[in-house]
Design a protein around this motif. Sequence first.
Motif, mmCIF file in Angstrom:
data_model
loop_
_atom_site.group_PDB
_atom_site.id
_atom_site.type_symbol
_atom_site.label_atom_id
_atom_site.label_comp_id
_atom_site.label_asym_id
_atom_site.label_seq_id
_atom_site.Cartn_x
_atom_site.Cartn_y
_atom_site.Cartn_z
ATOM 1 N N ALA A 109 -13.250 10.185 5.501
ATOM 2 C CA ALA A 109 -12.115 10.561 6.432
ATOM 3 C C ALA A 109 -11.074 9.669 6.383
ATOM 4 C CB ALA A 109 -12.494 10.508 7.601
ATOM 5 N N ALA A 110 -11.240 8.383 5.711
ATOM 6 C CA ALA A 110 -10.088 7.447 5.727
ATOM 7 C C ALA A 110 -9.047 7.655 5.044
ATOM 8 C CB ALA A 110 -10.704 6.025 5.198
ATOM 9 N N PRO A 111 -8.658 8.155 3.826
ATOM 10 C CA PRO A 111 -7.411 8.514 3.216
ATOM 11 C C PRO A 111 -6.492 9.126 4.046
ATOM 12 C CG PRO A 111 -9.114 8.593 1.828
ATOM 13 C CD PRO A 111 -10.030 8.464 2.895
ATOM 14 N N ARG A 112 -6.928 10.338 4.641
ATOM 15 C CA ARG A 112 -6.016 11.301 5.431
ATOM 16 C C ARG A 112 -5.588 10.466 6.490
ATOM 17 N NH1 ARG A 112 -7.794 17.263 6.661
ATOM 18 N NH2 ARG A 112 -9.602 16.085 7.640
ATOM 19 N N ASP A 113 -6.318 9.793 7.312
ATOM 20 C CA ASP A 113 -6.092 8.867 8.481
ATOM 21 C C ASP A 113 -5.435 7.964 7.962
ATOM 22 O OD1 ASP A 113 -6.481 8.108 11.337
ATOM 23 O OD2 ASP A 113 -7.240 6.418 10.297
ATOM 24 N N LEU A 114 -5.411 7.125 6.861
ATOM 25 C CA LEU A 114 -4.182 6.278 6.571
ATOM 26 C C LEU A 114 -3.190 6.688 6.195
ATOM 27 C CD1 LEU A 114 -3.627 3.456 5.485
ATOM 28 C CD2 LEU A 114 -4.639 3.964 3.123
ATOM 29 N N TRP A 115 -3.055 7.788 5.479
ATOM 30 C CA TRP A 115 -1.700 8.247 5.152
ATOM 31 C C TRP A 115 -0.955 8.688 6.481
ATOM 32 C CZ3 TRP A 115 1.389 9.054 1.402
ATOM 33 C CH2 TRP A 115 2.595 9.873 1.412
ATOM 34 N N ALA A 116 -1.671 9.402 7.400
ATOM 35 C CA ALA A 116 -0.966 9.541 8.640
ATOM 36 C C ALA A 116 -0.376 8.408 9.626
ATOM 37 C CB ALA A 116 -2.107 10.482 9.565
ATOM 38 N N ARG A 117 -1.399 7.487 9.334
ATOM 39 C CA ARG A 117 -0.953 6.200 10.314
ATOM 40 C C ARG A 117 0.309 5.572 9.572
ATOM 41 N NH1 ARG A 117 -5.568 2.379 11.532
ATOM 42 N NH2 ARG A 117 -6.430 3.450 9.480
ATOM 43 N N ALA A 118 0.211 5.655 8.009
ATOM 44 C CA ALA A 118 1.252 5.224 7.502
ATOM 45 C C ALA A 118 2.583 5.723 7.809
ATOM 46 C CB ALA A 118 0.829 4.761 5.985
ATOM 47 N N ILE A 119 2.448 7.154 7.694
ATOM 48 C CA ILE A 119 3.688 7.993 7.963
ATOM 49 C C ILE A 119 4.337 7.780 9.253
ATOM 50 C CG2 ILE A 119 4.246 10.262 8.787
ATOM 51 C CD1 ILE A 119 4.520 10.332 5.635
ATOM 52 N N ASP A 120 3.527 7.326 10.294
ATOM 53 C CA ASP A 120 3.982 6.956 11.578
ATOM 54 C C ASP A 120 4.347 5.725 11.763
ATOM 55 O OD1 ASP A 120 3.864 7.806 14.411
ATOM 56 O OD2 ASP A 120 2.711 5.950 14.632
ATOM 57 N N ALA A 121 3.858 4.857 11.165
ATOM 58 C CA ALA A 121 4.635 3.505 11.008
ATOM 59 C C ALA A 121 5.801 3.474 10.353
ATOM 60 C CB ALA A 121 3.413 2.531 10.249
ATOM 61 N N LEU A 122 6.041 4.485 9.271
ATOM 62 C CA LEU A 122 7.361 4.285 8.675
ATOM 63 C C LEU A 122 8.387 5.475 8.906
ATOM 64 C CD1 LEU A 122 5.834 3.783 5.014
ATOM 65 C CD2 LEU A 122 7.198 2.199 6.345
ATOM 66 N N GLY A 123 8.323 5.787 10.225
ATOM 67 C CA GLY A 123 9.072 6.551 10.976
ATOM 68 C C GLY A 123 9.145 7.861 10.421
ATOM 69 N N GLY A 124 8.181 8.452 9.928
ATOM 70 C CA GLY A 124 7.975 9.927 9.497
ATOM 71 C C GLY A 124 8.218 10.117 8.108
ATOM 72 N N ASP A 125 8.362 9.314 7.289
ATOM 73 C CA ASP A 125 8.467 9.471 5.837
ATOM 74 C C ASP A 125 7.866 8.323 4.920
ATOM 75 O OD1 ASP A 125 9.702 10.704 3.611
ATOM 76 O OD2 ASP A 125 11.902 10.363 4.147
ATOM 77 N N ILE A 126 7.605 8.685 3.828
ATOM 78 C CA ILE A 126 7.186 7.648 2.661
ATOM 79 C C ILE A 126 7.832 8.171 1.527
ATOM 80 C CG2 ILE A 126 5.139 7.036 1.331
ATOM 81 C CD1 ILE A 126 3.577 7.073 3.846
ATOM 82 N N ASP A 127 8.360 7.388 0.633
ATOM 83 C CA ASP A 127 9.018 7.617 -0.508
ATOM 84 C C ASP A 127 8.334 7.052 -1.907
ATOM 85 O OD1 ASP A 127 11.789 8.175 0.559
ATOM 86 O OD2 ASP A 127 11.754 6.202 1.134
ATOM 87 N N VAL A 128 7.437 6.210 -1.504
ATOM 88 C CA VAL A 128 6.642 5.511 -2.777
ATOM 89 C C VAL A 128 5.246 5.501 -2.361
ATOM 90 C CG1 VAL A 128 6.326 3.857 -4.351
ATOM 91 C CG2 VAL A 128 8.720 4.396 -3.746
ATOM 92 N N LEU A 129 4.371 5.775 -2.926
ATOM 93 C CA LEU A 129 2.738 5.360 -2.816
ATOM 94 C C LEU A 129 2.474 4.517 -3.869
ATOM 95 C CD1 LEU A 129 -0.242 5.772 -1.897
ATOM 96 C CD2 LEU A 129 -0.257 7.819 -3.176
ATOM 97 N N VAL A 130 1.965 3.207 -3.711
ATOM 98 C CA VAL A 130 1.199 2.449 -4.879
ATOM 99 C C VAL A 130 -0.466 2.521 -4.229
ATOM 100 C CG1 VAL A 130 1.064 0.254 -5.672
ATOM 101 C CG2 VAL A 130 3.378 1.043 -4.871
ATOM 102 N N ASN A 131 -1.057 2.951 -5.076
ATOM 103 C CA ASN A 131 -2.524 2.987 -5.048
ATOM 104 C C ASN A 131 -3.138 1.625 -5.829
ATOM 105 O OD1 ASN A 131 -3.404 5.246 -3.547
ATOM 106 N ND2 ASN A 131 -2.450 6.557 -5.300
ATOM 107 N N ASN A 132 -3.644 0.638 -4.985
ATOM 108 C CA ASN A 132 -4.007 -0.457 -5.996
ATOM 109 C C ASN A 132 -5.331 -0.814 -5.415
ATOM 110 O OD1 ASN A 132 -3.894 -3.225 -6.952
ATOM 111 N ND2 ASN A 132 -4.261 -3.811 -4.691
#
Length: 233
Positions: free
Chosen positions: A46-69
């Motif tokens: 369940a973590a990836p989808r939750d992480l994405w949603a919280r990151a979107i929220d933290a970044l004001g509704g948008d993400i331009d670049v994803l770095v999978n490290n």
Amino acid sequence: MSLKILVTGTSRGIGSAILAALDRAGATVVGHGTASGIAADLADPAAPRDLWARAIDALGGDIDVLVNNAGVFEAAAIDLDHDDWVAGWERTMRINLTASAELCRLAVRHWQARGRGGRIVNIASRAAYRGDSPAHWHYAASKAGMVAMTKSIARAYSGEGILAFAICPGFTMTGMAEEYLASRGGDKLLADIPLGRVATPDEIAAIARFCALDAPESMTGAVLDANGASYVR
């Protein structure tokens, strides 16, 4: 307007260096796994989808670049109990490949919905091409899968402005690499690297920053090696 970027696995080593490099470049960056970032156990389906949603929220509704490290490098010797060996394989695949794939999918869908492209930077490994130790079949396979996934994304979505790059470091002086070098005999491993030393996290971060911010569009699908000439393709 600064780019908004999500970087996974930023608690130490390469991820921490990438976070710092992108921050210095003026990007707005959210990290995963740091005290000031977003906590998520990528072994949890369940973590990836939750992480994405919280990151979107933290970044004001948008993400331009994803770095999978984010990733793990955990031994699973062939003589383990069968169920333990399979559990180790599945844990490594879940964290290193499946979670990254889910985040890539969420990113692609996000950029398609907004009608503007973005960039994916996947941190793979020299092991994707050269293989790894007898106790790390799963690690090498997960990183080979990440490279193939990156190429597939680049081929499928570049016409929509969605670009994808993979970076394949060799040994890098993170805590994880230090432990492995010590366990395998550091001098012998270093003798296999013509440069005479392992990479630093800042070197890998410089490549990731370039891919995230500056790489020309025609580079999409590229896999960049950083292994001191220990494996030349």
